[in-house]
Scaffold this active site. Structure first.
Site, PDB file in Angstrom:
ATOM      1  N   SER A   7       0.860  -1.193   0.000  1.00  0.00           N
ATOM      2  CA  SER A   7       0.000   0.000   0.000  1.00  0.00           C
ATOM      3  C   SER A   7       0.891   1.235   0.000  1.00  0.00           C
ATOM      4  O   SER A   7       1.715   1.418   0.904  1.00  0.00           O
ATOM      5  CB  SER A   7      -0.883  -0.001   1.250  1.00  0.00           C
ATOM      6  OG  SER A   7      -1.367   1.312   1.476  1.00  0.00           O
ATOM      7  N   HIS A  32      -1.618  -1.466  -3.869  1.00  0.00           N
ATOM      8  CA  HIS A  32      -2.855  -1.040  -3.200  1.00  0.00           C
ATOM      9  C   HIS A  32      -2.868   0.479  -3.072  1.00  0.00           C
ATOM     10  O   HIS A  32      -1.928   1.080  -2.545  1.00  0.00           O
ATOM     11  CB  HIS A  32      -2.903  -1.693  -1.815  1.00  0.00           C
ATOM     12  CG  HIS A  32      -4.163  -1.496  -1.052  1.00  0.00           C
ATOM     13  ND1 HIS A  32      -5.315  -2.238  -1.285  1.00  0.00           N
ATOM     14  CD2 HIS A  32      -4.466  -0.660  -0.025  1.00  0.00           C
ATOM     15  CE1 HIS A  32      -6.256  -1.859  -0.433  1.00  0.00           C
ATOM     16  NE2 HIS A  32      -5.769  -0.897   0.340  1.00  0.00           N
ATOM     17  N   ASP A  34      -4.942   3.678  -1.595  1.00  0.00           N
ATOM     18  CA  ASP A  34      -5.961   4.063  -0.621  1.00  0.00           C
ATOM     19  C   ASP A  34      -6.500   5.448  -0.936  1.00  0.00           C
ATOM     20  O   ASP A  34      -5.763   6.431  -0.899  1.00  0.00           O
ATOM     21  CB  ASP A  34      -5.357   4.065   0.782  1.00  0.00           C
ATOM     22  CG  ASP A  34      -5.109   2.668   1.287  1.00  0.00           C
ATOM     23  OD1 ASP A  34      -6.058   1.860   1.267  1.00  0.00           O
ATOM     24  OD2 ASP A  34      -3.965   2.374   1.690  1.00  0.00           O
ATOM     25  N   MET A  36      -9.038   8.362   0.195  1.00  0.00           N
ATOM     26  CA  MET A  36      -9.768   8.832   1.380  1.00  0.00           C
ATOM     27  C   MET A  36     -10.275  10.243   1.127  1.00  0.00           C
ATOM     28  O   MET A  36      -9.567  11.065   0.529  1.00  0.00           O
ATOM     29  CB  MET A  36      -8.838   8.841   2.596  1.00  0.00           C
ATOM     30  CG  MET A  36      -8.165   7.498   2.857  1.00  0.00           C
ATOM     31  SD  MET A  36      -7.205   7.560   4.370  1.00  0.00           S
ATOM     32  CE  MET A  36      -6.378   5.955   4.287  1.00  0.00           C
ATOM     33  N   HIS A  65      -8.764   1.085  -3.242  1.00  0.00           N
ATOM     34  CA  HIS A  65      -9.620   0.919  -2.052  1.00  0.00           C
ATOM     35  C   HIS A  65     -10.255   2.268  -1.749  1.00  0.00           C
ATOM     36  O   HIS A  65      -9.566   3.190  -1.306  1.00  0.00           O
ATOM     37  CB  HIS A  65      -8.717   0.425  -0.896  1.00  0.00           C
ATOM     38  CG  HIS A  65      -9.382   0.373   0.442  1.00  0.00           C
ATOM     39  ND1 HIS A  65      -8.663   0.242   1.615  1.00  0.00           N
ATOM     40  CD2 HIS A  65     -10.690   0.419   0.802  1.00  0.00           C
ATOM     41  CE1 HIS A  65      -9.504   0.229   2.641  1.00  0.00           C
ATOM     42  NE2 HIS A  65     -10.729   0.338   2.184  1.00  0.00           N
ATOM     43  N   MET A  67     -12.216   4.687   0.348  1.00  0.00           N
ATOM     44  CA  MET A  67     -12.749   4.998   1.682  1.00  0.00           C
ATOM     45  C   MET A  67     -13.419   6.362   1.577  1.00  0.00           C
ATOM     46  O   MET A  67     -12.930   7.377   2.084  1.00  0.00           O
ATOM     47  CB  MET A  67     -11.606   5.012   2.702  1.00  0.00           C
ATOM     48  CG  MET A  67     -11.140   3.609   3.056  1.00  0.00           C
ATOM     49  SD  MET A  67      -9.510   3.587   3.803  1.00  0.00           S
ATOM     50  CE  MET A  67      -8.503   3.546   2.319  1.00  0.00           C
ATOM     51  N   MET A 136     -11.129  -5.195   6.592  1.00  0.00           N
ATOM     52  CA  MET A 136     -10.262  -4.219   7.274  1.00  0.00           C
ATOM     53  C   MET A 136      -9.834  -4.818   8.613  1.00  0.00           C
ATOM     54  O   MET A 136     -10.675  -5.214   9.418  1.00  0.00           O
ATOM     55  CB  MET A 136     -11.006  -2.906   7.534  1.00  0.00           C
ATOM     56  CG  MET A 136     -11.226  -2.030   6.314  1.00  0.00           C
ATOM     57  SD  MET A 136      -9.759  -1.694   5.335  1.00  0.00           S
ATOM     58  CE  MET A 136      -8.683  -0.891   6.512  1.00  0.00           C
ATOM     59  N   ASP A 174      -6.363  -5.933   5.220  1.00  0.00           N
ATOM     60  CA  ASP A 174      -5.717  -4.620   5.114  1.00  0.00           C
ATOM     61  C   ASP A 174      -5.564  -3.991   6.487  1.00  0.00           C
ATOM     62  O   ASP A 174      -6.556  -3.625   7.125  1.00  0.00           O
ATOM     63  CB  ASP A 174      -6.603  -3.734   4.214  1.00  0.00           C
ATOM     64  CG  ASP A 174      -5.985  -2.380   3.908  1.00  0.00           C
ATOM     65  OD1 ASP A 174      -4.825  -2.146   4.294  1.00  0.00           O
ATOM     66  OD2 ASP A 174      -6.689  -1.564   3.273  1.00  0.00           O
TER      67      ASP A 174
HETATM   68  C1  DX5 Z   1      -5.725   2.052   6.143  1.00  0.00           C
HETATM   69  C2  DX5 Z   1      -5.412   1.659   4.722  1.00  0.00           C
HETATM   70  C3  DX5 Z   1      -4.313   0.667   4.574  1.00  0.00           C
HETATM   71  C4  DX5 Z   1      -2.961   1.068   5.102  1.00  0.00           C
HETATM   72  C5  DX5 Z   1      -2.334  -0.138   5.726  1.00  0.00           C
HETATM   73  O1  DX5 Z   1      -6.939   2.725   6.187  1.00  0.00           O
HETATM   74  O2  DX5 Z   1      -6.560   1.120   4.096  1.00  0.00           O
HETATM   75  O3  DX5 Z   1      -4.209   0.210   3.237  1.00  0.00           O
HETATM   76  O4  DX5 Z   1      -2.097   1.564   4.120  1.00  0.00           O
HETATM   77  O5  DX5 Z   1      -1.142   0.268   6.322  1.00  0.00           O
HETATM   78  P1  DX5 Z   1      -0.367  -0.632   7.377  1.00  0.00           P
HETATM   79  O6  DX5 Z   1       0.111  -1.869   6.675  1.00  0.00           O
HETATM   80  O7  DX5 Z   1       0.743   0.251   7.826  1.00  0.00           O
HETATM   81  O8  DX5 Z   1      -1.335  -0.966   8.494  1.00  0.00           O
HETATM   82 ZN    ZN Z   2      -6.435   0.053   2.100  1.00  0.00          ZN
END
Ligand code: DX5
Ligand code: ZN
Length: 224
Positions: A7, A32, A34, A36, A65, A67, A136, A174
């Site tokens: 990620s 991956h 993310d 947000m 992903h 969010m 999650m 994740d």
């Molecule tokens: C958190 C994200 C993850 C994050 C995971 O909301 O969806 O993808 O990058 O990071 P680590 O591996 O550091 O927990």
């Molecule tokens: Zn994620």
């Protein structure tokens, strides 16, 4: 096939292409991303233009992903930008079946994400039309948190559900995955293992991905 899915949330964005190339040399085939929006989660990250730039910089599978609130307004744009898979939160979709259909119609794999507190039982019927499920293992929003242990039991439940229904449904996990819990996560049934800080807070992402692939292969070899 178990995949280690780095990620980029924890990457150094000023050196992103180089960090991704390093993870790829370690054997990663997926990345991956993310997304947000500052509403669904208390953080803001990237949008379609960054996905578009990454699409030009790498041939890796881009796993987006979302969010965000009202993801139905955005899924097509992310697929057009180059996403190979797009996942949306169960908790953010008023018409989940419809949103999954939009992702598929746009040409990407469609995934459903569950927050830690959302039970696997809500997936009982919709797994038939999902291409994968993302569990999650932290509350979404930030990298570098600790894995919530009860999520592993959710993975086992989902593994049983897919076997009962004879579905080839990858389970993605994740948040909070590190070398000390990776084998257990794989044994619980997870196939796509997202890992952010463990890979990109290391000076050598390539070495971490390679090491994690070996640990994951060991965990996969002893699961039935
Ligand atoms: C958190 C994200 C993850 C994050 C995971 O909301 O969806 O993808 O990058 O990071 P680590 O591996 O550091 O927990
Ligand atoms: Zn994620």
């Amino acid at each position: 096939m178990v995949e280690i899915v780095p990620s980029i949330l924890s990457a150094d964005f000023a050196r992103l292409a180089g960090q991704i190339a390093s993870a790829e040399r370690g054997g990663a085939s997926m990345l991956h991303l993310d997304v947000m929006d500052g509403h669904f989660v208390p953080n803001i990250t990237i949008g379609p233009p960054v996905v578009e730039s990454l699409r030009k910089a790498t041939r890796l599978h881009l796993d987006v992903h979302l969010m965000i609130e009202s993801p139905e307004r955005w899924v097509e744009r992310f697929v057009r930008a180059g996403a190979n898979s797009v996942s949306v939160h169960y908790e953010a979709c008023r018409h989940l079946d419809g949103v999954l259909g939009m992702i598929r119609a746009a040409g990407a794999l469609a995934g459903v994400v569950l927050n830690p507190a959302t039970p696997v039982s809500v997936l009982e019927d919709v797994v038939e039309v999902a291409d994968y499920v993302l569990l999650m293992s932290v509350n979404p929003g930030f990298g570098g948190q600790e894995l919530i242990p009860y999520v592993l039991e959710k993975a086992r439940k989902l593994d049983r559900l897919r076997k009962e229904k004879r579905l080839a449904l990858p389970i993605e996990i994740d948040g909070g995955v590190h070398r000390n819990n990776l084998a257990e996560v794989v044994r619980a049934g997870c196939d796509w293992i997202v890992t952010g800080s463990a890979v990109f807070h290391s000076p050598d992402p390539e070495a971490v991905v390679r090491e994690f692939r070996e640990i994951a292969a060991g965990g996969a070899a002893i699961r039935c």
